[in-house]
Design a protein around this motif. Structure first.
Motif, PDB file in Angstrom:
ATOM      1  N   THR A   1       0.833  -1.204   0.000  1.00 12.00           N
ATOM      2  CA  THR A   1       0.000   0.000   0.000  1.00 12.00           C
ATOM      3  C   THR A   1       0.866   1.253   0.000  1.00 12.00           C
ATOM      4  O   THR A   1       0.627   2.179  -0.778  1.00 12.00           O
ATOM      5  N   GLU A   2       1.878   1.275   0.842  1.00  7.20           N
ATOM      6  CA  GLU A   2       2.774   2.440   0.916  1.00  7.20           C
ATOM      7  C   GLU A   2       3.532   2.650  -0.395  1.00  7.20           C
ATOM      8  O   GLU A   2       3.646   3.773  -0.893  1.00  7.20           O
ATOM      9  N   MET A   3       4.053   1.573  -0.970  1.00  8.63           N
ATOM     10  CA  MET A   3       4.809   1.700  -2.219  1.00  8.63           C
ATOM     11  C   MET A   3       3.899   2.101  -3.377  1.00  8.63           C
ATOM     12  O   MET A   3       4.306   2.866  -4.245  1.00  8.63           O
ATOM     13  N   SER A   4       2.687   1.599  -3.380  1.00 13.77           N
ATOM     14  CA  SER A   4       1.742   1.968  -4.435  1.00 13.77           C
ATOM     15  C   SER A   4       1.389   3.453  -4.337  1.00 13.77           C
ATOM     16  O   SER A   4       1.284   4.137  -5.344  1.00 13.77           O
ATOM     17  N   ARG A   5       1.231   3.925  -3.114  1.00 13.52           N
ATOM     18  CA  ARG A   5       0.870   5.319  -2.894  1.00 13.52           C
ATOM     19  C   ARG A   5       2.050   6.257  -3.204  1.00 13.52           C
ATOM     20  O   ARG A   5       1.894   7.235  -3.911  1.00 13.52           O
ATOM     21  N   ARG A   6       3.223   5.921  -2.705  1.00 20.37           N
ATOM     22  CA  ARG A   6       4.381   6.807  -2.846  1.00 20.37           C
ATOM     23  C   ARG A   6       5.046   6.717  -4.212  1.00 20.37           C
ATOM     24  O   ARG A   6       5.476   7.721  -4.762  1.00 20.37           O
ATOM     25  N   SER A   7       5.177   5.519  -4.733  1.00 22.24           N
ATOM     26  CA  SER A   7       5.981   5.322  -5.942  1.00 22.24           C
ATOM     27  C   SER A   7       5.200   4.788  -7.126  1.00 22.24           C
ATOM     28  O   SER A   7       5.768   4.591  -8.192  1.00 22.24           O
ATOM     29  N   ARG A   8       3.956   4.485  -6.910  1.00 22.12           N
ATOM     30  CA  ARG A   8       3.107   3.913  -7.954  1.00 22.12           C
ATOM     31  C   ARG A   8       3.682   2.622  -8.528  1.00 22.12           C
ATOM     32  O   ARG A   8       3.535   2.333  -9.719  1.00 22.12           O
ATOM     33  N   LEU A   9       4.359   1.859  -7.669  1.00 23.47           N
ATOM     34  CA  LEU A   9       4.885   0.563  -8.094  1.00 23.47           C
ATOM     35  C   LEU A   9       3.720  -0.411  -8.235  1.00 23.47           C
ATOM     36  O   LEU A   9       2.946  -0.583  -7.302  1.00 23.47           O
ATOM     37  N   PRO A  10       3.595  -1.073  -9.381  1.00 21.99           N
ATOM     38  CA  PRO A  10       2.498  -2.022  -9.583  1.00 21.99           C
ATOM     39  C   PRO A  10       2.807  -3.387  -8.955  1.00 21.99           C
ATOM     40  O   PRO A  10       3.051  -4.364  -9.656  1.00 21.99           O
ATOM     41  N   LEU A  11       2.829  -3.426  -7.643  1.00 21.87           N
ATOM     42  CA  LEU A  11       3.093  -4.677  -6.934  1.00 21.87           C
ATOM     43  C   LEU A  11       1.775  -5.424  -6.786  1.00 21.87           C
ATOM     44  O   LEU A  11       0.979  -5.150  -5.897  1.00 21.87           O
TER      45      LEU A  11
ATOM     46  N   VAL B   1      13.864  -2.618  -9.290  1.00 22.04           N
ATOM     47  CA  VAL B   1      13.887  -1.646  -8.200  1.00 22.04           C
ATOM     48  C   VAL B   1      15.188  -1.763  -7.410  1.00 22.04           C
ATOM     49  O   VAL B   1      15.831  -0.755  -7.087  1.00 22.04           O
ATOM     50  N   VAL B   2      15.597  -2.989  -7.132  1.00 17.99           N
ATOM     51  CA  VAL B   2      16.852  -3.182  -6.401  1.00 17.99           C
ATOM     52  C   VAL B   2      18.025  -2.672  -7.235  1.00 17.99           C
ATOM     53  O   VAL B   2      18.931  -2.015  -6.710  1.00 17.99           O
ATOM     54  N   ASP B   3      18.004  -2.926  -8.530  1.00 14.78           N
ATOM     55  CA  ASP B   3      19.069  -2.401  -9.391  1.00 14.78           C
ATOM     56  C   ASP B   3      19.097  -0.876  -9.359  1.00 14.78           C
ATOM     57  O   ASP B   3      20.167  -0.270  -9.363  1.00 14.78           O
ATOM     58  N   GLY B   4      17.930  -0.253  -9.318  1.00 21.91           N
ATOM     59  CA  GLY B   4      17.870   1.202  -9.209  1.00 21.91           C
ATOM     60  C   GLY B   4      18.479   1.690  -7.903  1.00 21.91           C
ATOM     61  O   GLY B   4      19.183   2.706  -7.881  1.00 21.91           O
TER      62      GLY B   4
END
Length: 152
Positions: A23-33, A46-49
């Motif tokens: 939920t936090e990653m979707s809200r902050r970074s819009r990561l489609p997890l 993401v880890v490579d970034g």
């Protein structure tokens, strides 16, 4: 033990812990997890970034723990695994308080795999980890022998 997993909850609370991270990653970074096997490729990216700016592991440890927990939850949902609290020997070996147990009884360390990706780069692919993982439950089946094996 390396202490990196100190903030992680026990196995019974991992699913809700991961849901909060997603939920936090979707809200902050819009990561489609979305808990799909394909989303594990996103974890690799993401880890490579993170690696590009060469931070110390301690600077990104909580984020790596979140990505590792997410990886574990994908395996729980897609391969029939379950979260387990590791015994003292396993904690020492894996450096984590929790892991996943596959239907065949093998114990794996998805949190550590994400850390390996961070430390060693593309040769430690999280997506490939899932695809090559032994002990997955075949789609549409249930059960599996309980063996005491350590993997990771």
């Amino acid at each position: 033990m390396n202490g990196q997993g100190a903030a992680l909850p026990e196995a019974a609370r991992m699913q809700s812990h991961v849901a909060g991270f997603v939920t936090e990653m979707s809200r902050r970074s819009r990561l489609p997890l979305d808990y799909s096997v394909n989303s594990l490729r996103l974890v690799d990216l993401v880890v490579d970034g993170l690696r590009r700016s060469h931070p110390r592991r301690s600077q990104v440890a909580r984020f790596l723990d979140g990505l590792g927990a997410y990886t574990g939850e994908v395996i729980v949902r897609r391969a029939g695994a379950r979260w387990v609290d590791l015994d003292p020997e396993q904690r020492e070996l894996f450096g984590q308080p929790v892991g996943i147990r596959m239907p065949d009884g093998r114990v794996w360390n998805p949190l550590g795999k994400v850390v390996k990706r961070f430390e060693e780069g593309p040769k430690e692919s999280v997506a490939r980890f899932y695809l090559l993982m032994h002990g997955r439950q075949a789609p549409g089946t249930r059960g599996g022998a309980e063996k005491r094996a350590l993997c990771g």
